[in-house]
Design an enzyme around this catalytic site. Structure first.
Site, PDB file in Angstrom:
ATOM      1  N   ARG A  93     -12.871  15.260   7.186  1.00  0.00           N
ATOM      2  CA  ARG A  93     -13.672  15.623   6.005  1.00  0.00           C
ATOM      3  C   ARG A  93     -15.102  15.946   6.425  1.00  0.00           C
ATOM      4  NH1 ARG A  93     -12.002  10.334   3.357  1.00  0.00           N
ATOM      5  NH2 ARG A  93      -9.834  10.682   2.768  1.00  0.00           N
ATOM      6  N   ARG A 114      -2.616  -2.162  -3.428  1.00  0.00           N
ATOM      7  CA  ARG A 114      -3.825  -1.357  -3.257  1.00  0.00           C
ATOM      8  C   ARG A 114      -3.735  -0.217  -4.258  1.00  0.00           C
ATOM      9  NH1 ARG A 114      -5.294   3.312   0.776  1.00  0.00           N
ATOM     10  NH2 ARG A 114      -7.488   3.439   0.290  1.00  0.00           N
ATOM     11  N   GLU A 148      -8.315  -5.263   5.099  1.00  0.00           N
ATOM     12  CA  GLU A 148      -8.131  -4.936   3.680  1.00  0.00           C
ATOM     13  C   GLU A 148      -6.906  -5.634   3.095  1.00  0.00           C
ATOM     14  OE1 GLU A 148      -9.073  -0.737   4.963  1.00  0.00           O
ATOM     15  OE2 GLU A 148      -9.468  -0.565   2.825  1.00  0.00           O
ATOM     16  N   HIS A 162     -13.321   2.523  -0.461  1.00  0.00           N
ATOM     17  CA  HIS A 162     -13.325   1.479   0.591  1.00  0.00           C
ATOM     18  C   HIS A 162     -13.903   0.165   0.076  1.00  0.00           C
ATOM     19  CE1 HIS A 162     -13.636   4.827   3.863  1.00  0.00           C
ATOM     20  NE2 HIS A 162     -12.380   4.432   3.742  1.00  0.00           N
ATOM     21  N   ASN A 194       0.881  -1.169   0.000  1.00  0.00           N
ATOM     22  CA  ASN A 194       0.000   0.000   0.000  1.00  0.00           C
ATOM     23  C   ASN A 194       0.923   1.226   0.000  1.00  0.00           C
ATOM     24  OD1 ASN A 194      -1.828   2.027   0.457  1.00  0.00           O
ATOM     25  ND2 ASN A 194      -2.798   1.072   2.229  1.00  0.00           N
TER      26      ASN A 194
END
Ligand code: AMP
Length: 396
Positions: A240, A90, A383, A179, A7
């Site tokens: 956010r 990823r 993940e 996601h 990643n």
């Protein structure tokens, strides 16, 4: 099969070496502050964290350090590079082209580069990770696992914005959702746990972390999700804003004399839980002050309401909901948030076992009462494991 999961971020390279048959993490680590004097940490064979200062001007140099550590005789993770059967990356954005993971070739690399326009902060470093692996391990198969791919099953009615249609044709402005790897993993695990065939499984998957998104899953597939063209849309997140009236942007730009970059920073980095509370983007810090600090209390309430809005919308969209799934940092650890998200929904067949909910964290569990038509599940996400499994399925 041993899969190296990568990643790559703008100044970091996270990795895990996973034995996919046993689903065991052999080792994991991270190189941070890539660009010069960097920091490297990894778990040794006793599970202890080992930290060191290294020099890594770019991702290739960072990967070299990682590979040396994998080959290091004291840990004996692998004795030769041939033991790495494949590498799974990823990749954040796969546009409309990638609806599943793919083996990386030059054409795929070009496409990932093309979608940098849609994910300028993520795709370029993801690509650097891929190129570094190509350089150092040229004969090892590499697979790209896209955050957007799982949501490519959304119907047009979910992914189109009511903007002039030409903007979708010209710039690809539409909902992509993110996601996806996490939503897919927890959906798979939840269906398995409940003994429901994935193609019959309907769920609302709530990935609640520093970044959060909710997905409506019908027959095991994503039919709607809260994140949109970018990860900014949807529920309130750490920094956010989530969804707001878009007119606020023009109002603020004018009043505060903000450039597009400044307003983008304000909405992505200074809003959400941090902006509302003025304390932190970390929910734990906000919880610590919720009894004495009005803004902390409001931040929690606004967060919960924004999640409930999507749960309500997706209940209507799905009709039958077999499970509401909670995952990621907040979803797995904060019983208070889970309780408030499903409170008062008994009439709809959603009944929480409050005591069990309060006493459970980070463990695959059914948190609902016996008679609850819709199960309330805590499913820890993974993940990296999902990327490793996808990689195994692609390379065979
Ligand atoms: P994530 O992005 O999935 O790592 O989630 C980060 C968010 O989870 C932060 O807002 C944390 O406050 C929240 N969180 C709450 N409890 C925990 C915990 N025990 N461990 C990690 N994250 C937690």
């Amino acid at each position: 099969m041993k899969v190296l999961v990568i990643n790559a971020g703008s100044s970091s390279l996270k990795y895990q070496l996973i034995e996919t048959d046993s689903e065991l993490v052999i080792t994991k680590g991270i190189v941070e502050k890539i660009g010069g004097e960097a920091e490297f940490s990894f778990t040794n064979k006793n599970g202890e964290k080992v930290k060191s200062k290294i020099s890594a001007k770019n991702h290739t140099e960072a990967l070299k350090v990682v590979i040396d550590s994998l080959l290091d005789k004291t840990n004996n993770f692998i004795s030769s590079l041939k033991e790495i059967d494949a590498i799974g990356h990823r990749v954040v954005h796969g546009g409309e082209e990638f609806f599943k993971s793919v083996l990386i070739d030059d054409k795929v690399i070009k496409s990932i580069e093309k979608y940098s326009e849609l994910a300028p902060l993520h795709n370029p470093p993801n690509l650097q990770g891929i190129l570094a692996c190509k350089e150092i391990l040229p004969s090892t198969k590499q697979v790209a696992v896209f955050d957007t791919a799982f949501h490519q099953t959304m119907p047009e009615s979910s992914y189109m914005y009511a903007l002039p249609y030409e903007l979708y044709q010209k710039y690809g402005i539409r909902r992509y959702g993110f996601h996806g790897t996490s939503h897919r993993y927890v959906t798979m695990k939840a269906a398995e746990f409940l003994g429901i065939k994935i193609e019959d499984f309907n769920a609302i998957s709530c990935h609640l972390g520093n970044g959060s998104s909710i997905a409506a899953i019908k027959g095991g597939k994503s039919v709607d999700t809260s994140m949109g063209f970018t990860p900014l849309e949807g529920v309130v997140m750490g920094t956010r804003s989530g969804s707001i009236d878009p007119a606020i942007i023009f109002f603020l730009m004018e009043k505060e004399n903000l450039s597009p970059k400044e307003i983008n920073d304000l909405l992505n980095k200074k809003s959400g839980l941090l902006g509302l509370s003025g304390i932190s983007n970390d929910l734990r810090d906000i919880f610590a002050k919720k009894d004495e600090d009005k803004r902390a209390k409001i931040a929690i309430e606004v967060l919960v309401k924004s999640i409930r809005r999507y749960i309500g919308a997706y209940m209507v969209e799905l009709g039958r909901v077999d499970a509401i799934i909670f995952t990621a940092g907040i979803g797995e650890n904060e019983w208070h948030i889970r309780e408030n998200c499903v409170m008062g929904l008994e009439e709809y067949g959603i009944i929480l076992d409050k005591e069990k909910n309060q006493n459970t964290r980070a463990k695959l569990s059914d948190l609902s009462m016996k008679g609850s038509k819709t199960k309330i599940l805590l499913v820890p996400t993974n993940e990296e494991l999902m990327i490793a499994l996808e990689t195994k399925w692609i390379v065979g």
